[in-house]
Design an enzyme around this catalytic site. Structure first.
Site, PDB file in Angstrom:
ATOM      1  N   THR A   1       0.787  -1.494   0.065  1.00  0.00           N
ATOM      2  CA  THR A   1      -0.244  -0.108  -0.020  1.00  0.00           C
ATOM      3  C   THR A   1       0.814   0.840   0.473  1.00  0.00           C
ATOM      4  OG1 THR A   1      -1.508  -1.431   1.223  1.00  0.00           O
ATOM      5  CG2 THR A   1      -1.873   1.157   1.271  1.00  0.00           C
TER       6      THR A   1
ATOM      7  N   ARG B   1       5.270  -7.453  -7.576  1.00  0.00           N
ATOM      8  CA  ARG B   1       5.447  -8.260  -7.880  1.00  0.00           C
ATOM      9  C   ARG B   1       3.509  -9.126  -7.868  1.00  0.00           C
ATOM     10  NH1 ARG B   1       7.722 -11.561  -2.290  1.00  0.00           N
ATOM     11  NH2 ARG B   1       5.881 -10.004  -1.719  1.00  0.00           N
TER      12      ARG B   1
ATOM     13  N   LYS C   1      -3.666 -14.333   4.087  1.00  0.00           N
ATOM     14  CA  LYS C   1      -4.166 -12.801   3.483  1.00  0.00           C
ATOM     15  C   LYS C   1      -5.276 -12.326   3.299  1.00  0.00           C
ATOM     16  CE  LYS C   1      -0.456 -11.020   2.507  1.00  0.00           C
ATOM     17  NZ  LYS C   1       0.932 -11.138   0.757  1.00  0.00           N
TER      18      LYS C   1
ATOM     19  N   ALA D   1       8.951 -14.833  -0.573  1.00  0.00           N
ATOM     20  CA  ALA D   1      10.415 -13.832   0.070  1.00  0.00           C
ATOM     21  C   ALA D   1      10.886 -14.891   1.353  1.00  0.00           C
ATOM     22  CB  ALA D   1       9.852 -12.305   0.658  1.00  0.00           C
TER      23      ALA D   1
ATOM     24  N   PHE E   1       7.849  -8.862   2.740  1.00  0.00           N
ATOM     25  CA  PHE E   1       8.500  -9.101   4.252  1.00  0.00           C
ATOM     26  C   PHE E   1       9.232  -7.749   5.002  1.00  0.00           C
ATOM     27  CE2 PHE E   1       7.373 -13.991   3.594  1.00  0.00           C
ATOM     28  CZ  PHE E   1       5.655 -13.368   3.652  1.00  0.00           C
TER      29      PHE E   1
ATOM     30  N   PHE F   1      -3.365   4.172  10.958  1.00  0.00           N
ATOM     31  CA  PHE F   1      -4.362   3.455  10.981  1.00  0.00           C
ATOM     32  C   PHE F   1      -5.181   3.973  11.553  1.00  0.00           C
ATOM     33  CE2 PHE F   1      -1.992  -0.349   9.504  1.00  0.00           C
ATOM     34  CZ  PHE F   1      -2.764  -0.739   8.626  1.00  0.00           C
TER      35      PHE F   1
ATOM     36  N   TRP G   1      -3.448   5.277   2.300  1.00  0.00           N
ATOM     37  CA  TRP G   1      -4.496   3.982   2.172  1.00  0.00           C
ATOM     38  C   TRP G   1      -5.535   5.058   2.298  1.00  0.00           C
ATOM     39  CZ3 TRP G   1      -8.849   2.517   4.640  1.00  0.00           C
ATOM     40  CH2 TRP G   1     -10.413   1.640   4.134  1.00  0.00           C
TER      41      TRP G   1
END
Length: 556
Positions: free
Chosen positions: A73, A94, A105, A273, A301, A381, A409
């Site tokens: 993100t 990716r 996920k 990864a 990661f 967040f 976000w």
């Protein structure tokens, strides 16, 4: 609050032709895959060879937790922010694997107002690259077993076959199997197993190959196993590299899409990864560098895995250096590293946050050891309190570390403008002296030890008897000067996923090694890491569906 998929479905996409025109591409440079996706020519890098390269920005993070870090993100949001302030930026990511998408996920194309679109396609079958890799991998497996069944001219020892079958799904039941049962017409019985497609050496090769010719040469070097005399057997010995490259001739072409703000994004390749090297394809990154002034890319990661492999493996294969690094951290994840349980993350806890900062500190030290300038991105967040974000900012500023509170976000590119401006300044910095963790001339054991001690903070390594024998064999076969690719849990700096934060006084257990000679590295398996993940108790797939009018729901 809208979900990611609801935001994606409400976004207005431009026709992909318009995106290609803005990049200055001709009709010969791309081919459409529907209205919103395209395949770029794998020869674009060569065509644009005289054009200067844009600056490459690597996005990495702290060790991930179930709370999420939002690295993809932030990568998307930063690319959008750079364009918003007048820069020509391209994002390079990716491709998601169906296993994690259906498993733990859910969707993996960014989030909120910083997504790559069409996210439904990208998260599912996309342009078929992963299916092509699966087909090529399993075609090789079939040819190996057929060769043994038809007389075994190469004297392959069925007990020493390294090559595994793959599928793009988490399926623990296939980790260890027996094939060839049922009598003489069914083949020669032997033990086998499945890896997930993104752990296939063919995926790694596709992502490190410079062009089609290099791809074919690398595939020919794949070691599929050993003879009864313990001599390596390669794809070239089987004479099937031509058939495999045929299955990959379109998969090598990078995929062009766009973000929620119509910023161009090249999405290509998807090696794990925690198992493979965790970076998008070299062709995609190089293409983006020729087409834009800035390339924002990510490595999977935390910095202990993706970034280390990006810097020790990918930059060697591509002969380039990144210009700056972004280290993503969240209040939520840092509190988990500080001992807070997932169900208490919405509660303010500055003391736990301070304890968790030790994990961020180690990743900062890792990037500093590579001699690269960096910025910390606090991925905000809604539940973060001012006291918590101020704590991180104060910690960074007291150490003269650049930090930016990032709200991509919720706000898209606008929420990443501060980060973009600070990253631009870092790319201009003279305070750089890029160096890698180990030299290729180091022994395999020394390379592993240097990563364990310098990147993970371990006291040392413990080699199993099997690993010791493999190291001796690999060095005897002339593979000792290749980089090493560590397969390790992503959740901890150690090889024990339960040891969060910044553990100390631990050793890294080296279980076994696997030669990825075609990819150009040695895979080193640590602890209990698996090359075929399993599904969780309640997979994300349970929430997914398609309405009667064809609308995807529940993807994320």
């Amino acid at each position: 609050m809208l979900t990611d998929i609801e935001i994606a479905q409400q976004s207005t996409l431009k026709p992909i032709r318009e995106i290609t025109e803005n990049l200055g591409l001709s009709e010969q440079d791309w081919e459409p895959y529907g209205h919103t996706k395209a395949k770029l020519s794998d020869q674009l890098v060569e065509k644009l060879a005289d054009r200067p390269d844009g600056k490459i920005i690597l996005v990495t993070s702290i060790n991930p937790t179930p709370a999420g870090e939002g690295k993809s993100t932030v990568t998307v949001g930063l690319g959008q922010a750079l364009n918003k302030i007048g820069q020509k930026a391209i994002i390079a990511l990716r491709e998601p694997s169906l296993g994690p998408v259906m498993g733990l996920k859910g969707g993996a194309a960014g989030g909120g107002y910083s997504q790559v679109l069409p996210m439904e396609d990208i998260n599912l079958h996309f342009t078929g690259d992963l299916h092509a890799i699966t087909s090529a991998n399993n075609a090789l497996a079939a040819m190996i077993d057929n060769h043994i069944h038809r007389g075994n001219e190469l004297n392959i020892d069925p007990r020493r076959i390294e090559w595994k079958r793959v599928m793009d799904m988490n399926d623990r039941a296939l980790r260890q199997i027996v094939v060839g049962l049922g009598g003489p017409l069914r083949g020669v019985p032997r033990e086998d197993g499945f890896n997930i497609t993104v752990a296939s050496e063919i995926m790694a090769i596709l992502c490190l190959a410079k062009d089609l010719k290099d791809l074919k040469e690398r595939i020919s070097k794949i070691v599929i196993g050993y003879t009864y005399d313990e001599e390596p057997v390669t794809v070239k010995d089987l004479k099937v590299e031509g058939a495999l490259i045929l299955l990959l001739k379109d998969a090598i072409k990078p995929n062009l899409v766009q973000t929620t703000e119509n910023t161009p994004a090249i999405i290509h390749g998807g090696p794990f990864a925690n198992i493979a090297h965790g970076c998008n394809s070299l062709i995609a990154t190089k293409t983006a560098a020729k087409l834009g002034d800035y390339v924002v890319t990510e490595a999977g990661f935390g910095a202990d895995l993706g970034a280390e492999k990006f810097l020790d493996i990918k930059t060697r294969a591509g002969d380039f250096e990144p210009d700056a690094v972004v280290i993503v951290a969240t209040v939520r994840a840092l509190k988990m590293h500080g001992g807070v349980s997932k169900d208490r993350l919405t509660e303010e806890n500055v003391d736990a946050l301070k304890e968790g900062m030790k994990n961020l500190e180690k990743h900062i030290e890792t990037i500093q050891s590579f001699g690269l300038p960096f910025v910390i991105a606090i991925n905000k967040f809604p539940t973060d309190t001012e006291a918590e974000t101020t704590t991180i900012e104060s910690w960074c500023k007291s150490r003269d570390i650049e930090v930016a509170l990032t709200e991509v976000w919720a706000k898209g590119g606008e929420g990443g403008v501060e980060l973009a401006e600070k990253v631009i300044q870092k790319t201009k910095s003279d305070d750089r002296s890029f160096q890698r963790i180990y030299d290729l001339s180091d022994s395999i054991e020394d390379k592993i030890r240097k990563i364990a001690q310098n990147v993970y903070g371990a006291d040392g390594i413990e080699l199993s008897s099997k690993a010791k024998k493999q190291i001796a064999l690999y060095e005897k076969n002339g593979w000792g000067e290749m980089p090493v690719c560590m397969a390790k849990t992503q959740y901890s700096l150690s090889d024990d996923p339960a040891l969060v934060g910044r553990p100390s006084g631990f050793m890294i257990t080296i279980r076994e090694l696997r030669p990825s000679v075609g990819a150009g590295f040695i895979v080193v398996l640590t602890g209990d890491v698996m090359t075929m993940p399993g599904l969780p108790k309640k997979p994300a797939a349970l929430n997914m569906d398609v309405t009667e009018d064809g609308k995807v729901v529940g993807l994320f």
